[in-house]
Design an enzyme around this catalytic site. Sequence first.
Site, PDB file in Angstrom:
ATOM      1  N   ASN A 151      13.542   1.090  -4.718  1.00 65.77           N
ATOM      2  CA  ASN A 151      12.808   0.134  -5.548  1.00 65.77           C
ATOM      3  C   ASN A 151      11.426   0.738  -5.806  1.00 65.77           C
ATOM      4  O   ASN A 151      10.581   0.751  -4.912  1.00 65.77           O
ATOM      5  CB  ASN A 151      12.692  -1.208  -4.797  1.00 65.77           C
ATOM      6  N   TRP A 152      11.251   1.244  -7.024  1.00 67.94           N
ATOM      7  CA  TRP A 152       9.997   1.943  -7.328  1.00 67.94           C
ATOM      8  C   TRP A 152       8.831   0.972  -7.524  1.00 67.94           C
ATOM      9  O   TRP A 152       7.689   1.391  -7.650  1.00 67.94           O
ATOM     10  CB  TRP A 152      10.162   2.784  -8.595  1.00 67.94           C
ATOM     11  N   LYS A 153       9.140  -0.314  -7.632  1.00 69.59           N
ATOM     12  CA  LYS A 153       8.109  -1.334  -7.906  1.00 69.59           C
ATOM     13  C   LYS A 153       7.317  -0.920  -9.157  1.00 69.59           C
ATOM     14  O   LYS A 153       7.890  -0.302 -10.055  1.00 69.59           O
ATOM     15  CB  LYS A 153       7.245  -1.559  -6.667  1.00 69.59           C
TER      16      LYS A 153
ATOM     17  N   HIS B  21      13.107 -10.694  -4.979  1.00 68.06           N
ATOM     18  CA  HIS B  21      12.257  -9.883  -4.083  1.00 68.06           C
ATOM     19  C   HIS B  21      11.095 -10.736  -3.600  1.00 68.06           C
ATOM     20  O   HIS B  21      10.576 -11.573  -4.349  1.00 68.06           O
ATOM     21  CB  HIS B  21      11.748  -8.645  -4.821  1.00 68.06           C
TER      22      HIS B  21
ATOM     23  N   GLU C  61       8.088 -10.144  -3.303  1.00 63.94           N
ATOM     24  CA  GLU C  61       6.876 -10.067  -4.145  1.00 63.94           C
ATOM     25  C   GLU C  61       7.019 -11.001  -5.348  1.00 63.94           C
ATOM     26  O   GLU C  61       6.033 -11.606  -5.793  1.00 63.94           O
ATOM     27  CB  GLU C  61       6.642  -8.609  -4.572  1.00 63.94           C
TER      28      GLU C  61
ATOM     29  N   GLU D 221      14.882  -8.361   3.851  1.00 63.41           N
ATOM     30  CA  GLU D 221      13.577  -7.702   3.856  1.00 63.41           C
ATOM     31  C   GLU D 221      12.557  -8.624   4.517  1.00 63.41           C
ATOM     32  O   GLU D 221      12.002  -9.510   3.852  1.00 63.41           O
ATOM     33  CB  GLU D 221      13.130  -7.416   2.416  1.00 63.41           C
TER      34      GLU D 221
ATOM     35  N   GLY E 138       5.914  -2.644   3.095  1.00 61.21           N
ATOM     36  CA  GLY E 138       4.716  -1.891   2.745  1.00 61.21           C
ATOM     37  C   GLY E 138       3.654  -1.888   3.825  1.00 61.21           C
ATOM     38  O   GLY E 138       2.511  -1.504   3.568  1.00 61.21           O
TER      39      GLY E 138
ATOM     40  N   SER F 221       9.696  -0.928   5.109  1.00 54.41           N
ATOM     41  CA  SER F 221       9.213   0.296   5.771  1.00 54.41           C
ATOM     42  C   SER F 221      10.342   1.125   6.369  1.00 54.41           C
ATOM     43  O   SER F 221      10.192   1.694   7.450  1.00 54.41           O
ATOM     44  CB  SER F 221       8.154  -0.040   6.829  1.00 54.41           C
TER      45      SER F 221
HETATM   46  P1  13P Z   1       8.584  -0.549   1.657  1.00 61.27           P
HETATM   47  O1  13P Z   1       9.762   0.386   1.948  1.00 61.27           O
HETATM   48  O2  13P Z   1       7.465   0.123   0.937  1.00 61.27           O
HETATM   49  O3  13P Z   1       8.173  -1.292   2.872  1.00 61.27           O
HETATM   50  O4  13P Z   1       9.128  -1.639   0.621  1.00 61.27           O
HETATM   51  C1  13P Z   1      10.311  -2.303   0.906  1.00 61.27           C
HETATM   52  C2  13P Z   1      10.691  -3.103  -0.277  1.00 61.27           C
HETATM   53  O5  13P Z   1      10.025  -4.077  -0.610  1.00 61.27           O
HETATM   54  C3  13P Z   1      11.867  -2.682  -1.054  1.00 61.27           C
HETATM   55  O6  13P Z   1      12.236  -3.642  -1.983  1.00 61.27           O
END
Ligand code: 13P
Length: 253
Positions: free
Chosen positions: A9-11, A95, A97, A167, A173, A212
């Site tokens: 997931n590149w966000k 997600h 976020e 998650e 993150g 992470s």
């Molecule tokens: P990180 O791997 O940066 O913690 O992010 C996880 C994530 O939100 C994947 O969707």
Amino acid sequence: MRTPLIAGNWKMNGDQDMATALCHEITADAQTLSNVEVLLCPPFTLLLVVESALEGSRCQLGAQDMDINANGAFTGQISAAMLKDCGCKYVILGHSERRAIYGESDLLVAEKIKIAVAGGLTAILCVGESREERESGITEQVIERQIQVVIDIVGIQSFNNLVIAYEPVWAIGTGLTATPDQAQQVHNSIRQQLASLDASIADTCRILYGGSMKPDNARELLEKPDIDGGLIGGAALNAQDFLKICQATCPTA
Ligand code: 13P
């Protein structure tokens, strides 16, 4: 037997040059990986660039969100059909976020899942508890509620076209990771929730861990019986880190 899935997931990261370079490095090595499905989920603006860079490789394309409407006056939104048109096979939905920053409710997420599945996309349903919820000892109830709303709206049979990603919000993150045992416990409770309705779906539905996941902790997480892959944020932006996580799904690699 569930084929492991490693999804990046590149966000909101990347431009065309970065996407092309990252894809070429990943696809060159991904050819040598067996028995793992590899998925890249770039931002909308890079879907077509990534689609073309992945052509002929064994990596798949996915998006990070979509709208519930099919078309029309919804400024700024992207529909399931548009994602299919760009070559997407998967779409990440719910997600944390999106839930926390953009106020997406359990119900909206469930409606999106319904539209995605009806539109021929495989949805990756994200669930997870906040730090406060974990500290209050209600992790499993929170996850159960998030999944139950989807079951109520789309039906258990739709879980044939669905991947779940656990998650924990506090691990995203932050560099903090759920321990393999903490993650396994939640994954197992998700599988039991599905099994109480349909044993065969529970057996085949893939449940990914996200939060992470890195090259140095991937293998011990992926070795757990109910962890079927990873949804990778930060480490998906580095081809070698991402590939190491993909390799960690292969017991002999
Ligand atoms: P990180 O791997 O940066 O913690 O992010 C996880 C994530 O939100 C994947 O969707």
